[in-house]
Design an enzyme around this catalytic site. Structure first.
Site, PDB file in Angstrom:
ATOM      1  N   CYS A  16      61.803   3.847  41.708  1.00 42.96           N
ATOM      2  CA  CYS A  16      62.049   3.572  43.115  1.00 42.96           C
ATOM      3  C   CYS A  16      62.660   4.838  43.718  1.00 42.96           C
ATOM      4  O   CYS A  16      62.370   5.938  43.268  1.00 42.96           O
ATOM      5  CB  CYS A  16      62.969   2.359  43.285  1.00 42.96           C
ATOM      6  SG  CYS A  16      64.533   2.492  42.393  1.00 42.96           S
TER       7      CYS A  16
ATOM      8  N   HIS B 230      74.155  -0.744  12.441  1.00 39.79           N
ATOM      9  CA  HIS B 230      72.722  -0.779  12.117  1.00 39.79           C
ATOM     10  C   HIS B 230      72.572  -1.189  10.654  1.00 39.79           C
ATOM     11  O   HIS B 230      72.988  -0.464   9.745  1.00 39.79           O
ATOM     12  CB  HIS B 230      72.107   0.603  12.352  1.00 39.79           C
ATOM     13  CG  HIS B 230      70.610   0.593  12.479  1.00 39.79           C
ATOM     14  ND1 HIS B 230      69.779   0.480  11.389  1.00 39.79           N
ATOM     15  CD2 HIS B 230      69.810   0.671  13.571  1.00 39.79           C
ATOM     16  CE1 HIS B 230      68.520   0.507  11.809  1.00 39.79           C
ATOM     17  NE2 HIS B 230      68.510   0.618  13.133  1.00 39.79           N
TER      18      HIS B 230
END
Length: 625
Positions: A28, A546
Site C-alpha cells: 500500500c 526451536h
C-alpha cells in the site's frame, strides 16, 4: 549516491526465510505485505535492522513491513528478484472468521488505489485554493480541465476498484472492468437522468448513479467469481474461448444492473444514514474515540477498510464528519508526538528520525512516526492517542466537516465549503489542538531515550539515591527450556543459529521429549507444526525456542503443543511434548536452540552454563543484563 535497493531486497528476502518461503507480496502507501509458507522462518530482528524499515506488524497471516516513503523502491526491487506479486497465488487462511475475510477483501480492493485518491484529493485542494483566492474563475477552461482531472479517480472509482477486486477474487480483470463500465456507460447515465422507466426483458432496472460508488462493484466482482466457475463447468471445452466470456458478461451485467447495483446502493445509503446519525447525535464522542483508536487500527492494517465509508459519505452527503476528520486528528497528533521526541531526545539518530517522521505524519504518512518513533518509545504513542482524542472531541462538538477526502495538514483548504469560513476556522482549531495536545503530553509523559537510557521529561528529575552504577543494572534470568545437556550455540549444526543471525542464546540437547517455559511471560506464537515457540518474558526479553533442526519437515507429526498463541505461562510450565526417540531414530538432530531475538535492546546476553554441562528445567542458563 544512488541507494542500492537490490541489496536491501536480498537481505529482506533472506530474513523472510528465502524466496521459496514467500508466496506473495503486495503493498500500500507505506507497507510491504507478505504472505509466507512458514512464519517461524522469519527473522524479525534482521528485518527491523534494515534502514528502509520503520517497523513490522502481523495481521492474521500477513506479515507487514513498514517501509514508509521507500515502499515503492523496495517493492520494485522485490519484483526484480522474482518474488510473486499481486498476480501471484494468494495465501489465504481457512481459519479466518467472516469479519476478517470481509476486512481483508475491502483492504485488498482499496489499498492499491490510495495513490490515485491522494493525487485526486490534492488536485481538489489546489482547485479550492485557486477559487478562494480568485486566481481563476470556475468558468475558465483551465479550471474546468483541472476539475475533471481531479474528478477522474472519484468518478471512475468503480473501474479502479474492479481492477483490484479482480485480483482479490481471482476474476478475469478485463471482464470485471467491463461490468464496471456497464455501471458508468454514458447511455445508461442518460437513461437514469431521463423521466422514462428502465426495464430489461420486463424486469425493472433501478435508476442509480454509480459514480463515486464502492460497494456495488465489490459485490458484483465477488458474484462474478462464482459465475465464472459455473460457466466454465457447463461449456464444452472446444467452445470455451468464445462462450465463456460471452456468457459471463451476459449473465453478470443484468444481475449487476437489476440486483447487485441497487443492493450496493442501499447498503451505501444505509452507511451514510448511520454515519450522519452518529455525527449528529454522538459526534463529539464518536469522533474522539475513533481518532484516539486510529493508531491501533493502523497497527492491524485495517485503516484502509474505513476509507470506503468516508468516500461514501462524501459521495452521498457531500461531506464527511467522521472517518477523514478523525484521521486528520490522529495523523496530526502522531506528528506532534514525533516532533516532541525530536526536540527532547539526546540521541542524534532519534532526533533525525523523529524530525523526518513528524513531517511525514503531518503530510498523512504516519507509519514512520508510529512504528519508528512513538510506538518504539512507548509513552509518545499514548500521548498521541490522547491528543488525537481531545482534538476529535473538539471537532465533534464543533461539527467539523471535510468536503474533500484528506487526512493530513492539507485538509485545511478542504474545510472550505458550504459553511464558509466558520467550518474552516473550526477545522484549524481542531488541527492545532490535536497537534499541540500530543506535543505537550509527550513532553509531560516523557520517554526513555534509547541512547541515553534515561527518562526524558519536561521537569527536572531528582538524582538517584545511589550513584553506584551497579544499582542501575537489571538482570533477567532465563532457565533451561528442557532437561538435558548444554550445547554452545556456535556448535549447533545450523548456520542461522551458529552464526547468531537471530541473536545470542544457548542450546540444549534434550534427554526427554518435553519443553518448558524458561520464564514467566506470554507465548506470542506456536508454529502450526509445533516445533517452534516465540515468547515474550514479563521483563521484555523475546525468546525463540526451536525444537530440533529441520523438524519443520515433519509437518507437526510427533509434536503435541500444550499452549496456544497469546497464552500466559509460568516458569517451568509445560509448553510442548514431542516424540524424541522416534525423531532421533528418523535421523533428526534434536538439539533445542533458545535465542534472545531482541538482544540488541539490552546491554549483554550472558551464557551461565558451559558446553556439555547437564541442566534441568529449573537451572538458569542465560542472564540478560
Amino acid at each position: 549516491m544512488k541507494k542500492d535497493y537490490g541489496k536491501s531486497a536480498d537481505t529482506l528476502i533472506a530474513a523472510l526465510g528465502g524466496k521459496e518461503n514467500i508466496t506473495r507480496v503486495f503493498h500500500c502507501m507505506t507497507r510491504l505485505r507478505f504472505y509466507v509458507k512458514d512464519r517461524s522462518l522469519i527473522q524479525e530482528d534482521a528485518v527491523k535492522k534494515l534502514t528502509e524499515v520503520s517497523g513490522i506488524n502481523w495481521h492474521q497471516d500477513q506479515f507487514q513491513v513498514i517501509a514508509g516513503n521507500e515502499v515503492n523502491e523496495m517493492y520494485k526491487a522485490l519484483e526484480e528478484k522474482g518474488i510473486p506479486t499481486d498476480e501471484g497465488e494468494t495465501q489465504q487462511s481457512n481459519s479466518k472468521g467472516g469479519f476478517n475475510k470481509v476486512i481483508d477483501t475491502i483492504t485488498g480492493c482499496m489499498t492499491p488505489m490510495i495513490p490515485a485518491l491522494t493525487a485526486a484529493g490534492m488536485i481538489k485542494v489546489v482547485l479550492t485554493l485557486i477559487s478562494y483566492f480568485n486566481i481563476l474563475t470556475d468558468t475558465s477552461s483551465t479550471y474546468q480541465v483541472l476539475n475533471f482531472i481531479g474528478d477522474v479517480a472519484f468518478y471512475f472509482m468503480p473501474v479502479l476498484i474492479a481492477a483490484n477486486a479482480a485480483k482479490v477474487f481471482r476474476v478475469n480483470q478485463a471482464l470485471a472492468l467491463i461490468i464496471a463500465g456497464v455501471f458508468l456507460h454514458p447511455n445508461f447515465i442518460a437513461m437514469v437522468a431521463a423521466d422514462s422507466p428502465i426495464t430489461f426483458i420486463g424486469l425493472p432496472v433501478t435508476k442509480v448513479s454509480y459514480s463515486y460508488s464502492v460497494i456495488p462493484v465489490i459485490l458484483m466482482v465477488w458474484i462474478m467469481s462464482y459465475i465464472e466457475k459455473l460457466v466454465d463447468r457447463i461449456t464444452p471445452r472446444i467452445t470455451k474461448l468464445i462462450l465463456n466470456p460471452t456468457l459471463i458478461i451476459l449473465i453478470s451485467a443484468p444481475i449487476a444492473l437489476i440486483v447487485i447495483g441497487p443492493l450496493g446502493a442501499i447498503i451505501g445509503n444505509g452507511l451514510a444514514v448511520v454515519i450522519d446519525f452518529l455525527s449528529a447525535k454522538l459526534g463529539f464522542i464518536i469522533v474522539g474515540i475513533l481518532a484516539a483508536a486510529f493508531p491501533f487500527i493502523v497497527m492491524t492494517g485495517m485503516h484502509h477498510a474505513l476509507t470506503p465509508i468516508g468516500l461514501n459519505a462524501i459521495a452521498t452527503a457531500g461531506v464527511d464528519k467522521l472517518i477523514f476528520v478523525s484521521q486528520v486528528c490522529s495523523n496530526l497528533a502522531q506528528s506532534g508526538a514525533a516532533l516532541a521526541v525530536a526536540v527532547r531526545s539526546k540521541d542524534k539518530n532519534m532526533k533525525q528520525l523523529a524530525s523526518a517522521a513528524g513531517v511525514s505524519a503531518m503530510m498523512g504518512i504516519t507509519e514512520p512516526a508510529l512504528y519508528g518513533v512513538n510506538l518504539k518509545l512507548k509513552r509518545p504513542v499514548a500521548a498521541a492517542a490522547i491528543g488525537a482524542g481531545i482534538g476529535g472531541i473538539v471537532g465533534g462538538i464543533l461539527q467539523v466537516s471535510l468536503y474533500i477526502a484528506q487526512n493530513c495538514i492539507m485538509a485545511v483548504p478542504a474545510f472550505i465549503g458550504g459553511e464558509g469560513m466558520t467550518n474552516l476556522l473550526y477545522g484549524i482549531i481542531m488541527i492545532v489542538i490535536s497537534f499541540a495536545a500530543s506535543f505537550i503530553l509527550t513532553l509531560v509523559f516523557g520517554f526513555q531515550d534509547e541512547e541515553e537510557g534515561e527518562i526524558i521529561q519536561e521537569e527536572t528529575k531528582a538524582e538517584p539515591a545511589h550513584s553506584d552504577s551497579q544499582s542501575m543494572i537489571k538482570k533477567i534470568e532465563i532457565s533451561s527450556p528442557a532437561k538435558g545437556t548444554v550445547v554452545e550455540l556456535s556448535k549447533v549444526n545450523d548456520s542461522t543459529f551458529a552464526e547468531k543471525i537471530l541473536g545470542e542464546g544457548i542450546a540444549v540437547f534434550p534427554s526427554e521429549g518435553r519443553v518448558f517455559a524458561p520464564a514467566d511471560g506470554i507465548v506470542e506464537t506456536v508454529t502450526e507444526t509445533g516445533h517452534g515457540i516465540m515468547m515474550r518474558t514479563d521483563n521484555g526479553a523475546e525468546l525463540l525456542i526451536h525444537i530440533g533442526l529441520e523438524t519443520v519437515n515433519l509437518k507437526g507429526q510427533g509434536f503435541d503443543p500444550k499452549v496456544k498463541d497469546k497464552q500466559r505461562v509460568q516458569k517451568g510450565e509445560l509448553l510442548v511434548e514431542f516424540e524424541l526417540e522416534k525423531m532421533k531414530k528418523d535421523g533428526y538432530d534434536m538439539v533445542i536452540p533458545m535465542v534472545v531475538t531482541n538482544g540488541t535492546d539490552f546491554i549483554k546476553v550472558l551464557s551461565m552454563k558451559k558446553d556439555k554441562e547437564p541442566v534441568d528445567k529449573s537451572d538458569v542458563v542465560l542472564t540478560i543484563v
